[in-house]
Structures are given as structure tokens and as C-alpha cells.
Design a protein around this motif. Structure first.
Motif, PDB file in Angstrom:
ATOM      1  N   ALA A   1       0.818  -1.216   0.000  1.00 60.34           N
ATOM      2  CA  ALA A   1       0.000   0.000   0.000  1.00 60.34           C
ATOM      3  C   ALA A   1       0.850   1.263   0.000  1.00 60.34           C
ATOM      4  O   ALA A   1       0.480   2.257  -0.613  1.00 60.34           O
TER       5      ALA A   1
ATOM      6  N   THR B   1      -0.850  -6.088  -6.732  1.00 62.49           N
ATOM      7  CA  THR B   1      -2.055  -5.591  -6.076  1.00 62.49           C
ATOM      8  C   THR B   1      -2.025  -4.063  -6.087  1.00 62.49           C
ATOM      9  O   THR B   1      -1.041  -3.473  -5.651  1.00 62.49           O
TER      10      THR B   1
ATOM     11  N   GLU C   1      -4.684   0.886  -3.601  1.00 61.98           N
ATOM     12  CA  GLU C   1      -5.989   1.050  -2.964  1.00 61.98           C
ATOM     13  C   GLU C   1      -6.526  -0.290  -2.454  1.00 61.98           C
ATOM     14  O   GLU C   1      -7.081  -0.370  -1.368  1.00 61.98           O
ATOM     15  N   ALA C   2      -6.349  -1.343  -3.242  1.00 60.06           N
ATOM     16  CA  ALA C   2      -6.811  -2.675  -2.834  1.00 60.06           C
ATOM     17  C   ALA C   2      -6.015  -3.173  -1.632  1.00 60.06           C
ATOM     18  O   ALA C   2      -6.581  -3.768  -0.706  1.00 60.06           O
ATOM     19  N   ALA C   3      -4.704  -2.910  -1.635  1.00 57.20           N
ATOM     20  CA  ALA C   3      -3.867  -3.321  -0.499  1.00 57.20           C
ATOM     21  C   ALA C   3      -4.273  -2.561   0.760  1.00 57.20           C
ATOM     22  O   ALA C   3      -4.323  -3.145   1.847  1.00 57.20           O
TER      23      ALA C   3
ATOM     24  N   GLN D   1      -7.274  -1.398   1.452  1.00 53.14           N
ATOM     25  CA  GLN D   1      -8.561  -1.928   1.903  1.00 53.14           C
ATOM     26  C   GLN D   1      -8.380  -3.279   2.586  1.00 53.14           C
ATOM     27  O   GLN D   1      -8.979  -3.535   3.639  1.00 53.14           O
ATOM     28  N   GLN D   2      -7.532  -4.130   2.023  1.00 56.54           N
ATOM     29  CA  GLN D   2      -7.268  -5.442   2.636  1.00 56.54           C
ATOM     30  C   GLN D   2      -6.607  -5.275   3.994  1.00 56.54           C
ATOM     31  O   GLN D   2      -6.907  -6.011   4.929  1.00 56.54           O
TER      32      GLN D   2
ATOM     33  N   ASP E   1      -9.280  -4.131   6.476  1.00 52.91           N
ATOM     34  CA  ASP E   1     -10.153  -5.260   6.791  1.00 52.91           C
ATOM     35  C   ASP E   1      -9.455  -6.248   7.740  1.00 52.91           C
ATOM     36  O   ASP E   1     -10.076  -6.750   8.680  1.00 52.91           O
TER      37      ASP E   1
END
Length: 84
Positions: free
Chosen positions: A37, A67, A70-72, A74-75, A78
Motif C-alpha cells: 500500500a 495488487t 488502494e486494494a492493499a 482496503q485489505q 479489513d
């Protein structure tokens, strides 16, 4: 994006105050997602066999290569939320 960045920064702060220390596999996942990220794809040289910790971190980060940041983020958010 601004909301995600704020949530990510809050998750980074929360990761330092977890009730109990996660297992090593989870810690490596946290590390890998953070690096992906904040830095992006792993372009560093793979550590030698003598550096077991460095090698494990490198492998974990390299596993999430490709990845999007942004996806990293969010993961990461979470994962930290699931540990609280």
C-alpha cells in the motif's frame, strides 16, 4: 480515496494497540499489505538464506505483487479490523 487513506492510517495506528499479538503468518500478511500500500511492488533484492526474517518478509511482500495500492489499503484495513 481520502476516506480510504484515513481508514488506512487509523488501521495502522490500531495495529499497534491490538489486544494480543497476531501469529507470525498474520504479521507477515500485515507487513506485506502495508508495504504494498505504501511502497508498491517489491523491487528489492531477495535476502540471502542467512536472513530468515528478511527472506520471510520479502516472500510475503512479493506474494502480493501486482495488487493496486488502494486494494492493499482496503485489505489491510479489513485485516486489522478482523483482529480487533
Amino acid at each position: 480515496m481520502a476516506d480510504l487513506k484515513a481508514a488506512f492510517e487509523a488501521a495502522v495506528a490500531n495495529s499497534k494497540t491490538l489486544a494480543e499479538r497476531p501469529d507470525n503468518a498474520t504479521l507477515l500478511k500485515i507487513y506485506a499489505l502495508y508495504k504494498q500500500a505504501t511502497t508498491g511492488d517489491n523491487a528489492e533484492k531477495k535476502p540471502g538464506f542467512g536472513d530468515l526474517v528478511g527472506r520471510a518478509k520479502w516472500d510475503a511482500w512479493n506474494a502480493v505483487k501486482g495488487t493496486p495500492a488502494e486494494a492493499a489499503m482496503q485489505q489491510y484495513v479489513d485485516l486489522i479490523e478482523s483482529l480487533r
